[in-house]
Design a protein around this motif. Structure first.
Motif, PDB file in Angstrom:
ATOM      1  N   TRP A 116     123.066  52.552  47.338  1.00  0.00           N
ATOM      2  CA  TRP A 116     124.592  53.162  47.018  1.00  0.00           C
ATOM      3  C   TRP A 116     124.521  54.746  47.602  1.00  0.00           C
ATOM      4  O   TRP A 116     123.474  55.237  47.807  1.00  0.00           O
ATOM      5  CB  TRP A 116     124.765  53.025  45.499  1.00  0.00           C
ATOM      6  N   PHE A 117     125.747  55.167  47.669  1.00  0.00           N
ATOM      7  CA  PHE A 117     126.198  56.515  48.069  1.00  0.00           C
ATOM      8  C   PHE A 117     126.222  57.274  46.538  1.00  0.00           C
ATOM      9  O   PHE A 117     126.555  56.820  45.527  1.00  0.00           O
ATOM     10  CB  PHE A 117     127.665  56.533  48.581  1.00  0.00           C
ATOM     11  N   GLU A 118     125.618  58.393  46.495  1.00  0.00           N
ATOM     12  CA  GLU A 118     126.044  59.495  45.661  1.00  0.00           C
ATOM     13  C   GLU A 118     126.812  60.441  46.106  1.00  0.00           C
ATOM     14  O   GLU A 118     126.283  60.911  47.336  1.00  0.00           O
ATOM     15  CB  GLU A 118     124.702  60.051  44.934  1.00  0.00           C
ATOM     16  N   GLY A 119     127.795  61.048  45.434  1.00  0.00           N
ATOM     17  CA  GLY A 119     128.573  62.405  45.802  1.00  0.00           C
ATOM     18  C   GLY A 119     129.545  62.000  46.727  1.00  0.00           C
ATOM     19  O   GLY A 119     129.952  63.097  47.770  1.00  0.00           O
ATOM     20  N   VAL A 120     130.170  60.772  46.917  1.00  0.00           N
ATOM     21  CA  VAL A 120     131.268  60.635  47.804  1.00  0.00           C
ATOM     22  C   VAL A 120     132.634  60.426  46.788  1.00  0.00           C
ATOM     23  O   VAL A 120     132.553  60.080  45.629  1.00  0.00           O
ATOM     24  CB  VAL A 120     131.031  59.371  48.624  1.00  0.00           C
ATOM     25  N   GLU A 121     133.719  60.352  47.528  1.00  0.00           N
ATOM     26  CA  GLU A 121     134.874  60.298  46.794  1.00  0.00           C
ATOM     27  C   GLU A 121     135.763  58.949  47.460  1.00  0.00           C
ATOM     28  O   GLU A 121     136.439  59.453  48.253  1.00  0.00           O
ATOM     29  CB  GLU A 121     135.688  61.531  46.431  1.00  0.00           C
ATOM     30  N   PRO A 122     135.437  57.939  47.229  1.00  0.00           N
ATOM     31  CA  PRO A 122     136.300  56.912  47.785  1.00  0.00           C
ATOM     32  C   PRO A 122     138.028  56.723  47.303  1.00  0.00           C
ATOM     33  O   PRO A 122     137.966  57.237  46.362  1.00  0.00           O
ATOM     34  CB  PRO A 122     135.664  55.603  47.272  1.00  0.00           C
ATOM     35  N   PRO A 123     138.381  56.221  48.297  1.00  0.00           N
ATOM     36  CA  PRO A 123     140.088  56.264  48.053  1.00  0.00           C
ATOM     37  C   PRO A 123     140.335  55.149  46.876  1.00  0.00           C
ATOM     38  O   PRO A 123     139.613  54.241  46.592  1.00  0.00           O
ATOM     39  CB  PRO A 123     140.427  55.574  49.202  1.00  0.00           C
ATOM     40  N   VAL A 124     141.616  55.345  46.207  1.00  0.00           N
ATOM     41  CA  VAL A 124     142.016  54.180  45.260  1.00  0.00           C
ATOM     42  C   VAL A 124     142.089  53.077  45.974  1.00  0.00           C
ATOM     43  O   VAL A 124     142.707  53.039  47.068  1.00  0.00           O
ATOM     44  CB  VAL A 124     143.146  54.747  44.508  1.00  0.00           C
ATOM     45  N   ALA A 125     141.812  52.095  45.426  1.00  0.00           N
ATOM     46  CA  ALA A 125     141.896  50.533  45.855  1.00  0.00           C
ATOM     47  C   ALA A 125     143.036  49.950  45.791  1.00  0.00           C
ATOM     48  O   ALA A 125     143.986  50.306  45.060  1.00  0.00           O
ATOM     49  CB  ALA A 125     141.043  49.740  45.064  1.00  0.00           C
ATOM     50  N   GLY A 126     143.527  49.456  47.061  1.00  0.00           N
ATOM     51  CA  GLY A 126     144.941  48.734  46.897  1.00  0.00           C
ATOM     52  C   GLY A 126     144.986  47.452  46.290  1.00  0.00           C
ATOM     53  O   GLY A 126     146.236  47.036  45.649  1.00  0.00           O
ATOM     54  N   TYR A 127     143.860  47.068  46.159  1.00  0.00           N
ATOM     55  CA  TYR A 127     143.797  45.721  45.509  1.00  0.00           C
ATOM     56  C   TYR A 127     142.659  45.408  44.439  1.00  0.00           C
ATOM     57  O   TYR A 127     141.408  45.968  44.809  1.00  0.00           O
ATOM     58  CB  TYR A 127     143.809  44.553  46.366  1.00  0.00           C
ATOM     59  N   LEU A 128     142.757  44.641  43.318  1.00  0.00           N
ATOM     60  CA  LEU A 128     141.817  44.244  42.654  1.00  0.00           C
ATOM     61  C   LEU A 128     141.431  42.656  42.803  1.00  0.00           C
ATOM     62  O   LEU A 128     142.747  41.962  42.747  1.00  0.00           O
ATOM     63  CB  LEU A 128     142.069  44.444  41.040  1.00  0.00           C
ATOM     64  N   VAL A 129     140.521  42.230  43.003  1.00  0.00           N
ATOM     65  CA  VAL A 129     139.932  40.831  43.289  1.00  0.00           C
ATOM     66  C   VAL A 129     139.162  40.318  42.271  1.00  0.00           C
ATOM     67  O   VAL A 129     138.001  40.408  42.712  1.00  0.00           O
ATOM     68  CB  VAL A 129     139.788  40.649  44.731  1.00  0.00           C
ATOM     69  N   PRO A 130     139.679  39.573  41.239  1.00  0.00           N
ATOM     70  CA  PRO A 130     138.708  39.242  40.130  1.00  0.00           C
ATOM     71  C   PRO A 130     138.036  37.915  40.888  1.00  0.00           C
ATOM     72  O   PRO A 130     138.689  37.094  41.327  1.00  0.00           O
ATOM     73  CB  PRO A 130     139.553  38.922  39.126  1.00  0.00           C
ATOM     74  N   ILE A 131     136.775  37.593  40.362  1.00  0.00           N
ATOM     75  CA  ILE A 131     135.983  36.717  41.006  1.00  0.00           C
ATOM     76  C   ILE A 131     136.010  35.714  39.710  1.00  0.00           C
ATOM     77  O   ILE A 131     135.286  36.205  38.471  1.00  0.00           O
ATOM     78  CB  ILE A 131     134.560  36.873  41.312  1.00  0.00           C
ATOM     79  N   LEU A 132     136.441  34.564  39.636  1.00  0.00           N
ATOM     80  CA  LEU A 132     136.635  33.485  38.717  1.00  0.00           C
ATOM     81  C   LEU A 132     135.435  32.191  38.808  1.00  0.00           C
ATOM     82  O   LEU A 132     135.729  31.952  39.718  1.00  0.00           O
ATOM     83  CB  LEU A 132     137.692  33.205  38.335  1.00  0.00           C
ATOM     84  N   TYR A 133     134.899  31.892  37.662  1.00  0.00           N
ATOM     85  CA  TYR A 133     134.043  30.824  37.849  1.00  0.00           C
ATOM     86  C   TYR A 133     134.606  29.719  36.789  1.00  0.00           C
ATOM     87  O   TYR A 133     135.129  30.223  35.864  1.00  0.00           O
ATOM     88  CB  TYR A 133     132.699  31.042  37.317  1.00  0.00           C
ATOM     89  N   SER A 134     134.872  28.380  36.938  1.00  0.00           N
ATOM     90  CA  SER A 134     135.134  27.304  36.146  1.00  0.00           C
ATOM     91  C   SER A 134     134.457  27.330  35.127  1.00  0.00           C
ATOM     92  O   SER A 134     133.256  27.737  34.951  1.00  0.00           O
ATOM     93  CB  SER A 134     135.121  26.025  37.130  1.00  0.00           C
ATOM     94  N   ALA A 135     134.959  26.727  33.895  1.00  0.00           N
ATOM     95  CA  ALA A 135     134.446  26.668  32.710  1.00  0.00           C
ATOM     96  C   ALA A 135     133.221  25.802  32.733  1.00  0.00           C
ATOM     97  O   ALA A 135     132.210  25.905  32.078  1.00  0.00           O
ATOM     98  CB  ALA A 135     135.351  26.168  31.575  1.00  0.00           C
ATOM     99  N   GLU A 136     133.309  24.778  33.741  1.00  0.00           N
ATOM    100  CA  GLU A 136     132.158  23.814  33.848  1.00  0.00           C
ATOM    101  C   GLU A 136     130.986  24.386  34.458  1.00  0.00           C
ATOM    102  O   GLU A 136     129.776  24.087  33.938  1.00  0.00           O
ATOM    103  CB  GLU A 136     132.769  22.591  34.809  1.00  0.00           C
TER     104      GLU A 136
END
Length: 184
Positions: free
Chosen positions: A95-115
């Motif tokens: 990972w990086f330490e000491g960086v400032e990434p831009p605000v994300a344009g999108y949130l992409v939730p990862i979903l698993y089925s109940a089964e």
């Protein structure tokens, strides 16, 4: 369709002590509510039939999950052996330490089925469970990290899903993660 937060994802996305590299400005309950009340902009297939990705415009101050590795920031890369929880074996992460990434344009939730979640020993009261979320600049999937693909191939006993390794997907992942890293 009912989407619920899993106990696996909650501490990673909404830790007790907030971190800058997790979802910002909302609670886990508000995140879950938003996903249930707002249709995704797009639905993408996941890495297996039980997995799906919902693309939403970012409605928070959450920053991009990854940034490119460059000659100017390479010296800020760190690494260690870590486990996602007590039952998993530690693996090498960077990972990086000491960086400032831009605000994300999108949130992409990862979903698993109940089964699938029941198969993994994590039953839910809903149709799909949130197991993670990508914070991206574009409305697209970030390739699963190579080590996550390997863990999945090891099976449920080692914290994976039991999905065999796809060599081509693994090579695409190595290409992406060889030139990008998370940040803290």
């Amino acid at each position: 369709m009912k989407i619920v937060m899993t106990e696996f994802a909650r501490p990673r996305l909404f830790p007790r002590e907030p971190r800058r590299n997790t979802i910002q400005d909302i609670t886990a309950a508000q995140f879950e509510q938003y996903l249930n009340e707002n249709a995704p902009q797009e639905v993408l297939p996941g890495y297996a039939p039980f997995c799906t990705l919902h693309v939403h415009r970012n409605w928070t101050g959450t920053r991009c999950l990854t940034i490119p590795v460059t000659d100017a920031n390479r010296h800020l890369l760190r690494s260690a052996y870590e486990a996602r929880n007590r039952s998993e074996l530690p693996v090498l992460v960077r990972w990086f330490e000491g960086v400032e990434p831009p605000v994300a344009g999108y949130l992409v939730p990862i979903l698993y089925s109940a089964e699938q979640l029941a198969k993994e020993g994590s039953p839910i009261e809903g149709d799909f469970g949130i197991v993670g979320c990508m914070y991206t600049a574009e409305p697209a999937e970030i390739p699963m990290a190579p080590i996550t693909m390997m863990r999945n191939a090891l099976g449920v006993a080692e914290g994976g899903s039991g999905v065999p390794l796809d060599r081509e997907a693994y090579q695409r992942s190595v290409e992406y993660w060889g030139s990008h890293a998370n940040w803290r």
